[in-house]
Design an enzyme around this catalytic site. Sequence first.
Site, PDB file in Angstrom:
ATOM      1  N   PRO A  45       0.818  -1.219   0.000  1.00 54.41           N
ATOM      2  CA  PRO A  45       0.000   0.000   0.000  1.00 54.41           C
ATOM      3  C   PRO A  45       0.851   1.268   0.000  1.00 54.41           C
ATOM      4  CG  PRO A  45      -0.128  -1.133   2.136  1.00 54.41           C
ATOM      5  CD  PRO A  45       0.683  -2.003   1.225  1.00 54.41           C
ATOM      6  N   PHE A  47       0.992   5.512   1.036  1.00 58.20           N
ATOM      7  CA  PHE A  47       0.647   6.177   2.302  1.00 58.20           C
ATOM      8  C   PHE A  47      -0.745   6.792   2.251  1.00 58.20           C
ATOM      9  CE2 PHE A  47       4.986   7.521   4.333  1.00 58.20           C
ATOM     10  CZ  PHE A  47       5.137   6.239   4.800  1.00 58.20           C
ATOM     11  N   HIS A 138      14.834   7.633   0.938  1.00 58.53           N
ATOM     12  CA  HIS A 138      14.312   7.369   2.278  1.00 58.53           C
ATOM     13  C   HIS A 138      14.809   6.038   2.834  1.00 58.53           C
ATOM     14  CE1 HIS A 138      10.852  10.345   1.184  1.00 58.53           C
ATOM     15  NE2 HIS A 138      11.991  10.949   1.450  1.00 58.53           N
TER      16      HIS A 138
HETATM   17  P1  CNA Z   1       1.889   8.797  -1.214  1.00 57.14           P
HETATM   18  O1  CNA Z   1       1.830  10.106  -0.522  1.00 57.14           O
HETATM   19  O2  CNA Z   1       1.092   7.685  -0.629  1.00 57.14           O
HETATM   20  O3  CNA Z   1       1.424   9.054  -2.731  1.00 57.14           O
HETATM   21  C1  CNA Z   1       1.225   8.019  -3.643  1.00 57.14           C
HETATM   22  C2  CNA Z   1       0.760   8.635  -4.951  1.00 57.14           C
HETATM   23  O4  CNA Z   1       0.657   7.604  -5.917  1.00 57.14           O
HETATM   24  C3  CNA Z   1      -0.599   9.323  -4.861  1.00 57.14           C
HETATM   25  O5  CNA Z   1      -0.572  10.517  -5.602  1.00 57.14           O
HETATM   26  C4  CNA Z   1      -1.546   8.306  -5.487  1.00 57.14           C
HETATM   27  O6  CNA Z   1      -2.689   8.875  -6.118  1.00 57.14           O
HETATM   28  C5  CNA Z   1      -0.644   7.676  -6.533  1.00 57.14           C
HETATM   29  N1  CNA Z   1      -1.026   6.302  -6.843  1.00 57.14           N
HETATM   30  C6  CNA Z   1      -1.149   5.255  -5.985  1.00 57.14           C
HETATM   31  N2  CNA Z   1      -1.466   4.144  -6.651  1.00 57.14           N
HETATM   32  C7  CNA Z   1      -1.554   4.484  -7.958  1.00 57.14           C
HETATM   33  C8  CNA Z   1      -1.852   3.767  -9.134  1.00 57.14           C
HETATM   34  N3  CNA Z   1      -2.091   2.457  -9.111  1.00 57.14           N
HETATM   35  N4  CNA Z   1      -1.864   4.444 -10.304  1.00 57.14           N
HETATM   36  C9  CNA Z   1      -1.621   5.779 -10.339  1.00 57.14           C
HETATM   37  N5  CNA Z   1      -1.311   6.509  -9.260  1.00 57.14           N
HETATM   38  C10 CNA Z   1      -1.280   5.873  -8.082  1.00 57.14           C
HETATM   39  O7  CNA Z   1       3.384   8.257  -1.366  1.00 57.14           O
HETATM   40  P2  CNA Z   1       4.723   9.083  -1.685  1.00 57.14           P
HETATM   41  O8  CNA Z   1       5.681   8.122  -2.232  1.00 57.14           O
HETATM   42  O9  CNA Z   1       4.442  10.330  -2.428  1.00 57.14           O
HETATM   43  O10 CNA Z   1       5.184   9.522  -0.216  1.00 57.14           O
HETATM   44  C11 CNA Z   1       6.465   9.356   0.196  1.00 57.14           C
HETATM   45  C12 CNA Z   1       6.638   8.322   1.280  1.00 57.14           C
HETATM   46  C13 CNA Z   1       5.873   7.056   1.026  1.00 57.14           C
HETATM   47  C14 CNA Z   1       8.064   7.881   1.340  1.00 57.14           C
HETATM   48  O11 CNA Z   1       8.633   8.279   2.520  1.00 57.14           O
HETATM   49  C15 CNA Z   1       8.059   6.337   1.222  1.00 57.14           C
HETATM   50  O12 CNA Z   1       9.045   5.742   2.018  1.00 57.14           O
HETATM   51  C16 CNA Z   1       6.718   5.968   1.659  1.00 57.14           C
HETATM   52  N6  CNA Z   1       6.200   4.642   1.265  1.00 57.14           N
HETATM   53  C17 CNA Z   1       6.944   3.766   0.521  1.00 57.14           C
HETATM   54  C18 CNA Z   1       6.416   2.535   0.169  1.00 57.14           C
HETATM   55  C19 CNA Z   1       7.240   1.572  -0.644  1.00 57.14           C
HETATM   56  O13 CNA Z   1       8.462   1.513  -0.488  1.00 57.14           O
HETATM   57  N7  CNA Z   1       6.613   0.821  -1.547  1.00 57.14           N
HETATM   58  C20 CNA Z   1       5.123   2.193   0.568  1.00 57.14           C
HETATM   59  C21 CNA Z   1       4.383   3.118   1.339  1.00 57.14           C
HETATM   60  C22 CNA Z   1       4.935   4.336   1.683  1.00 57.14           C
END
Ligand code: CNA
Length: 277
Positions: A45, A47, A138
Amino acid sequence: QNLIDGLRDISPDQEKKQDDKYNNRQFKKVVFLTGAGISVSAGIPDFRTPGSGLYSQLQKYNLPYPEAIFEINYFKKHPEAFYTLSKQFLTCGSHFTASHFFIAETNRRNRLLMNFSQNIDGLELEAGLPESKLVQAHGHFRTAKCVICKKDADINQFYEAARNDKICYCSNEKCKKGIVKPDIVFFGESLPQTFFKQIDSLKSADLVFVMGTSLKVFPFAALVDLISEDVPIVLINRENPGIKRNRFLFLEGEIDDNVEKIMKDISWDFPEIKRTY
Ligand code: CNA
């Protein structure tokens, strides 16, 4: 569309005919700025997506506010929350997505300058991207340290403790009480040196993709402001987090659909990749 054409492979003859402007130009210094959205189809997921994002699912941790789970001062007092969350991450056995493949393929075709990622999952490496082309701004889960004396700790001991609902403490005789934390950058900690060392590479980018990020976390979000106005940006996301400029293409919607369409359009082969939703 012309922008994306600039990723096509071209013959040496066509290469000679390119002009200095952006018309008919093949991009060779592509930078990707990526966030949690590119790993969502791998089952991790993000954030902030309402409902499915991590911040909507933290009730069971009894946190004062969602971000606390990644705050260093909160962690020092209540490490259980992060350890339990890590357990969930460790057992999901995720596979790279179309986006990770696209980034690695851009590198295999010698067009990638750098991938600045906010993600801690390391799926870029699994897709074949070398560590030298990846800035994990990060941090990551590959190594760990004591939060007090900073002595390196065995990441496997952290995994073992998390799996068994225990906390892993520092093995340094003089410290002992320090909690072991993977080398993930928490709120309240500074970013790794490589982030600052590589920032300059943004200045020589000729095309920038921004994918799967809400651009809410600084200083990472400020990278967009460092991109020169004449360098085109392609945003692939569900919504525009506020990028406004002239040379700008916004591919709105599901990331994987857009990335697969790009690769089809420019005739790059890609494997079938299962999505978890
Ligand atoms: P965020 O704030 O959760 O933003 C995610 C963005 O991606 C949003 O704009 C969503 O609309 C968009 N999005 C999500 N799924 C889709 C999809 N399937 N298609 C199109 N758009 C989509 O996350 P950010 O990365 O901006 O925030 C930074 C944080 C999140 C960092 O510090 C990370 O470490 C942290 N994080 C990382 C992971 C990971 O490593 N996979 C997971 C969760 C959080």
